[in-house]
Design an enzyme around this catalytic site. Structure first.
Site, PDB file in Angstrom:
ATOM      1  N   LYS A  86      29.533  31.917  42.952  1.00  0.00           N
ATOM      2  CA  LYS A  86      28.764  30.830  42.320  1.00  0.00           C
ATOM      3  C   LYS A  86      28.818  29.547  43.135  1.00  0.00           C
ATOM      4  CE  LYS A  86      28.102  32.824  37.860  1.00  0.00           C
ATOM      5  NZ  LYS A  86      28.503  33.005  36.479  1.00  0.00           N
ATOM      6  N   ARG A  89      34.217  39.324  36.424  1.00  0.00           N
ATOM      7  CA  ARG A  89      32.853  39.802  36.740  1.00  0.00           C
ATOM      8  C   ARG A  89      32.561  39.428  38.186  1.00  0.00           C
ATOM      9  NH1 ARG A  89      27.633  37.983  36.825  1.00  0.00           N
ATOM     10  NH2 ARG A  89      26.053  39.364  35.973  1.00  0.00           N
TER      11      ARG A  89
HETATM   12  N1  HH2 Z   1      26.916  35.087  35.205  1.00  0.00           N
HETATM   13  C1  HH2 Z   1      25.673  35.487  35.525  1.00  0.00           C
HETATM   14  C2  HH2 Z   1      25.007  36.447  34.753  1.00  0.00           C
HETATM   15  N2  HH2 Z   1      25.599  36.999  33.679  1.00  0.00           N
HETATM   16  N3  HH2 Z   1      27.477  37.191  32.263  1.00  0.00           N
HETATM   17  C3  HH2 Z   1      28.705  36.798  31.909  1.00  0.00           C
HETATM   18  N4  HH2 Z   1      29.315  37.347  30.846  1.00  0.00           N
HETATM   19  N5  HH2 Z   1      29.390  35.844  32.639  1.00  0.00           N
HETATM   20  C4  HH2 Z   1      28.851  35.253  33.724  1.00  0.00           C
HETATM   21  O1  HH2 Z   1      29.514  34.378  34.329  1.00  0.00           O
HETATM   22  C5  HH2 Z   1      27.541  35.639  34.108  1.00  0.00           C
HETATM   23  C6  HH2 Z   1      26.859  36.624  33.339  1.00  0.00           C
HETATM   24  C7  HH2 Z   1      24.997  34.891  36.712  1.00  0.00           C
HETATM   25  O2  HH2 Z   1      25.359  35.571  37.875  1.00  0.00           O
HETATM   26  P1  HH2 Z   1      24.492  36.738  38.526  1.00  0.00           P
HETATM   27  O3  HH2 Z   1      24.272  37.855  37.566  1.00  0.00           O
HETATM   28  O4  HH2 Z   1      25.138  37.146  39.781  1.00  0.00           O
HETATM   29  O5  HH2 Z   1      23.123  36.028  38.897  1.00  0.00           O
HETATM   30  P2  HH2 Z   1      21.699  35.949  38.184  1.00  0.00           P
HETATM   31  O6  HH2 Z   1      21.881  35.419  36.810  1.00  0.00           O
HETATM   32  O7  HH2 Z   1      20.919  35.020  39.093  1.00  0.00           O
HETATM   33  O8  HH2 Z   1      21.133  37.334  38.145  1.00  0.00           O
END
Ligand code: HH2
Length: 257
Positions: free
Chosen positions: A202, A238
């Site tokens: 992040k 995660r």
């Molecule tokens: N962060 C993201 C998405 N889902 N779910 C939980 N429980 N906790 C988190 O910190 C979290 C999440 C964002 O990260 P990412 O999936 O890598 O990116 P994007 O939302 O751009 O797909």
């Protein structure tokens, strides 16, 4: 928890797993590398993102889930219909970044399915959440929110022992607030449920390293955040880079005893 984003626009792995065969191979590799579960998502929630239609989201995740027979899967969605299809295809956990506020049918679905549930804190919505996040005390405010959502879930018939909580790193928080949430994680762990932390790649990591415009953070920084979160009580990390995190967390566990 390994992350497989089946999206063209996720902030760190957008476009990498759009082909369902590639996504399924990545998910299985994450399990081989030590992930206990793989979080599959078809909608980016990065700052500024707009959201996708139901058909678009189903079209992304269903072909992947169909290829993941036997793999422990979490579905990252705020839509009850996506969760319903995923659960029918074997998903065990619903990861709802709106904490049951996005779709009025989600609570009932989770209650009836007896699946696991992650409730995450977010201030605002992805399109605008980083504009001006404000709290009296970020940790106390997030704890109060998660406690209220936990009560709501239990009152909706979801078994408390199936629920985990996540402060939502990067979801309506400044860099300093993200780090404070991990520093004071014991206050969230005191809610009595397992804590999920998603700091992997992040932007706050890149920003603390000196680039005020960073959109992502590097691997070593992600590992440091995961290990310190683990030391303070996080039990589900995660992450996008499973092997490196499993190695680091295994050593951290050996040191902590
Ligand atoms: N962060 C993201 C998405 N889902 N779910 C939980 N429980 N906790 C988190 O910190 C979290 C999440 C964002 O990260 P990412 O999936 O890598 O990116 P994007 O939302 O751009 O797909």
């Amino acid at each position: 928890m390994g992350v497989v984003n089946v999206t063209p626009d996720s902030f760190s792995d957008g476009g990498v797993h759009l082909d369902p065969d590639v996504a399924a191979v990545a998910a299985r590799r994450m399990v081989d590398e030590g992930a206990a579960i793989v979080d599959v998502g078809g909608e980016s929630t990065r700052p500024g993102s707009q959201g996708v239609t139901l058909d678009e989201e189903l079209g992304r995740v269903v072909p992947v889930l169909e290829r993941l027979d036997g793999v422990p899967v979490s579905i990252d969605t705020a839509k009850a219909e996506v969760a319903r299809r995923a659960l029918a295809l074997g998903a065990e956990l619903v990861n709802d970044v709106t904490a049951l506020r996005g779709d009025p049918r989600m609570a009932e679905l989770v209650a009836e399915s007896h699946c696991y549930l992650c409730l995450m804190h977010m201030q605002g919505e992805p399109r605008t959440m980083q504009v001006d996040p404000t709290y009296d005390d970020v940790v106390a405010d997030v704890a109060a929110f998660l406690d209220e959502r936990l009560r709501f879930a239990v009152d909706s018939g979801i078994a408390e022992e199936r629920i985990c909580l996540d402060p939502g790193i990067g979801f309506g928080k400044t860099v300093a607030q993200n780090f404070e949430l991990v520093r004071r994680l014991d206050e969230l762990a005191a809610l009595g449920r397992p804590i999920v932390i998603g700091f992997s790649r992040k932007s706050s990591l890149g920003r603390v390293l000196g680039d005020p415009q960073a959109r992502t953070g590097p691997l070593a920084a992600s590992v440091a955040a995961a290990v310190t979160a683990y030391e303070r009580g996080a039990t589900i990390l995660r992450v996008h880079d499973v092997r490196e995190h499993v190695e680091a967390l295994t050593v951290a566990a050996a040191v902590l005893g």
